[in-house]
Enzyme design. Structure first.
Site, PDB file in Angstrom:
ATOM      1  N   HIS A 106     -39.186  -6.725  50.637  1.00  0.00           N
ATOM      2  CA  HIS A 106     -38.405  -6.951  51.959  1.00  0.00           C
ATOM      3  C   HIS A 106     -36.854  -5.917  51.384  1.00  0.00           C
ATOM      4  CE1 HIS A 106     -39.910 -10.252  54.360  1.00  0.00           C
ATOM      5  NE2 HIS A 106     -40.634  -9.041  54.107  1.00  0.00           N
ATOM      6  N   CYS A 121     -30.311 -14.307  31.843  1.00  0.00           N
ATOM      7  CA  CYS A 121     -29.327 -15.421  31.126  1.00  0.00           C
ATOM      8  C   CYS A 121     -29.562 -16.661  31.514  1.00  0.00           C
ATOM      9  CB  CYS A 121     -28.315 -15.276  31.801  1.00  0.00           C
ATOM     10  SG  CYS A 121     -27.523 -15.643  33.357  1.00  0.00           S
ATOM     11  N   GLY A 122     -28.824 -17.594  30.770  1.00  0.00           N
ATOM     12  CA  GLY A 122     -29.337 -19.007  30.879  1.00  0.00           C
ATOM     13  C   GLY A 122     -30.289 -19.378  32.637  1.00  0.00           C
ATOM     14  N   THR A 123     -29.069 -19.583  33.082  1.00  0.00           N
ATOM     15  CA  THR A 123     -29.702 -19.845  34.202  1.00  0.00           C
ATOM     16  C   THR A 123     -29.802 -18.759  35.311  1.00  0.00           C
ATOM     17  OG1 THR A 123     -27.337 -19.181  35.421  1.00  0.00           O
ATOM     18  CG2 THR A 123     -27.686 -21.467  35.079  1.00  0.00           C
ATOM     19  N   GLY A 124     -29.483 -16.964  35.138  1.00  0.00           N
ATOM     20  CA  GLY A 124     -29.924 -16.045  36.104  1.00  0.00           C
ATOM     21  C   GLY A 124     -29.040 -16.126  36.849  1.00  0.00           C
ATOM     22  N   ILE A 125     -27.939 -16.798  37.493  1.00  0.00           N
ATOM     23  CA  ILE A 125     -26.603 -16.736  37.898  1.00  0.00           C
ATOM     24  C   ILE A 125     -26.211 -15.717  38.028  1.00  0.00           C
ATOM     25  CG2 ILE A 125     -25.506 -17.871  38.928  1.00  0.00           C
ATOM     26  CD1 ILE A 125     -26.461 -20.760  39.420  1.00  0.00           C
ATOM     27  N   GLY A 126     -25.335 -15.076  36.249  1.00  0.00           N
ATOM     28  CA  GLY A 126     -24.345 -14.612  36.452  1.00  0.00           C
ATOM     29  C   GLY A 126     -24.570 -13.128  36.203  1.00  0.00           C
ATOM     30  N   ARG A 162     -38.174  -1.695  58.785  1.00  0.00           N
ATOM     31  CA  ARG A 162     -36.170  -2.809  59.618  1.00  0.00           C
ATOM     32  C   ARG A 162     -36.192  -3.021  58.224  1.00  0.00           C
ATOM     33  NH1 ARG A 162     -41.101  -5.881  60.603  1.00  0.00           N
ATOM     34  NH2 ARG A 162     -41.121  -7.783  59.761  1.00  0.00           N
ATOM     35  N   HIS A 163     -36.908  -3.313  56.696  1.00  0.00           N
ATOM     36  CA  HIS A 163     -36.160  -4.034  56.256  1.00  0.00           C
ATOM     37  C   HIS A 163     -35.464  -2.497  55.305  1.00  0.00           C
ATOM     38  CE1 HIS A 163     -38.642  -7.428  56.565  1.00  0.00           C
ATOM     39  NE2 HIS A 163     -39.735  -6.197  56.832  1.00  0.00           N
ATOM     40  N   ASP A 194     -28.554 -11.981  27.556  1.00  0.00           N
ATOM     41  CA  ASP A 194     -27.871 -12.509  26.989  1.00  0.00           C
ATOM     42  C   ASP A 194     -28.032 -13.815  25.915  1.00  0.00           C
ATOM     43  OD1 ASP A 194     -28.014 -14.864  28.138  1.00  0.00           O
ATOM     44  OD2 ASP A 194     -25.613 -15.406  29.581  1.00  0.00           O
ATOM     45  N   HIS A 195     -27.457 -14.382  24.967  1.00  0.00           N
ATOM     46  CA  HIS A 195     -28.037 -15.456  24.015  1.00  0.00           C
ATOM     47  C   HIS A 195     -29.175 -16.299  25.052  1.00  0.00           C
ATOM     48  CE1 HIS A 195     -24.277 -16.806  25.467  1.00  0.00           C
ATOM     49  NE2 HIS A 195     -24.236 -18.268  25.217  1.00  0.00           N
TER      50      HIS A 195
HETATM   51  C1  RB5 Z   1     -23.768 -18.624  28.683  1.00  0.00           C
HETATM   52  O1  RB5 Z   1     -23.703 -20.164  28.329  1.00  0.00           O
HETATM   53  C2  RB5 Z   1     -24.456 -19.238  30.068  1.00  0.00           C
HETATM   54  O2  RB5 Z   1     -22.925 -19.764  30.674  1.00  0.00           O
HETATM   55  C3  RB5 Z   1     -25.261 -17.938  30.977  1.00  0.00           C
HETATM   56  O3  RB5 Z   1     -26.444 -17.932  30.261  1.00  0.00           O
HETATM   57  C4  RB5 Z   1     -25.773 -17.508  32.146  1.00  0.00           C
HETATM   58  O4  RB5 Z   1     -26.334 -19.113  32.521  1.00  0.00           O
HETATM   59  C5  RB5 Z   1     -24.628 -17.353  33.440  1.00  0.00           C
HETATM   60  O5  RB5 Z   1     -24.642 -17.562  34.221  1.00  0.00           O
END
Ligand code: RB5
Length: 143
Positions: free
Chosen positions: A96, A63-68, A130-131, A7-8
């Site tokens: 693993h 993405c910004g954090t990689g989390i989403g 096992r993995h 994403d951006h």
């Molecule tokens: C976008 O602003 C941000 O929320 C997205 O890139 C990401 O970090 C979400 O997890």
């Protein structure tokens, strides 16, 4: 073939990693974005489709954090997306977890470190045994 997308929030890191893959002559397909404000689940879905269809073997998503984008990718059966920020975890994501997508936070992890993670992930091999049994338990058919 590697699918790469963002994403951006992950756009700049995606561009950095594209240049890195190009330099190392690792084939990739860029599914966007082009830097515009957009929604990470859309790019996770496109990347996942490329992998599940067999067009691409592995993927890199930012993405910004990689989390989403890692949460979104992991909603699909057959996808094992690992959010990493250092090479030891990137190597273990293959050894693993047989991770077929590597995720980064573009606002968290610098380009050189992310590139070192990509190297570690690609150079490693799934250890199986096992993995493999554990990975199998993640698939919805095992619930
Ligand atoms: C976008 O602003 C941000 O929320 C997205 O890139 C990401 O970090 C979400 O997890």
């Amino acid at each position: 073939m590697i699918v790469i997308g963002s994403d951006h929030g992950g756009y700049e890191l995606k561009e950095y990693l594209k240049a890195y893959l190009k330099e190392k002559e690792i084939p990739f397909v860029d599914i966007g974005c082009d830097g515009q404000s957009c929604d990470y689940p859309d790019y996770a879905r496109i990347a996942v489709q490329k992998i599940l269809s067999g067009d691409c073997e592995k993927g890199i998503l930012c993405c910004g954090t990689g989390i989403g984008i890692s949460i979104a990718a992991n909603k699909y059966a057959g996808i094992r997306a690992a959010l990493v920020s250092e090479p030891v975890s990137a190597r273990l994501a293959t050894e693993h977890n047989n991770a077929n997508i590597l995720c980064f936070g573009g606002r968290v992890t610098g380009g050189a470190l992310a590139a070192a993670c990509v190297d570690a992930w690609l150079e490693a091999e799934f250890l199986g045994g096992r993995h493999a049994a554990r990975v199998h338990k993640i698939e919805p058919s095992a619930y």
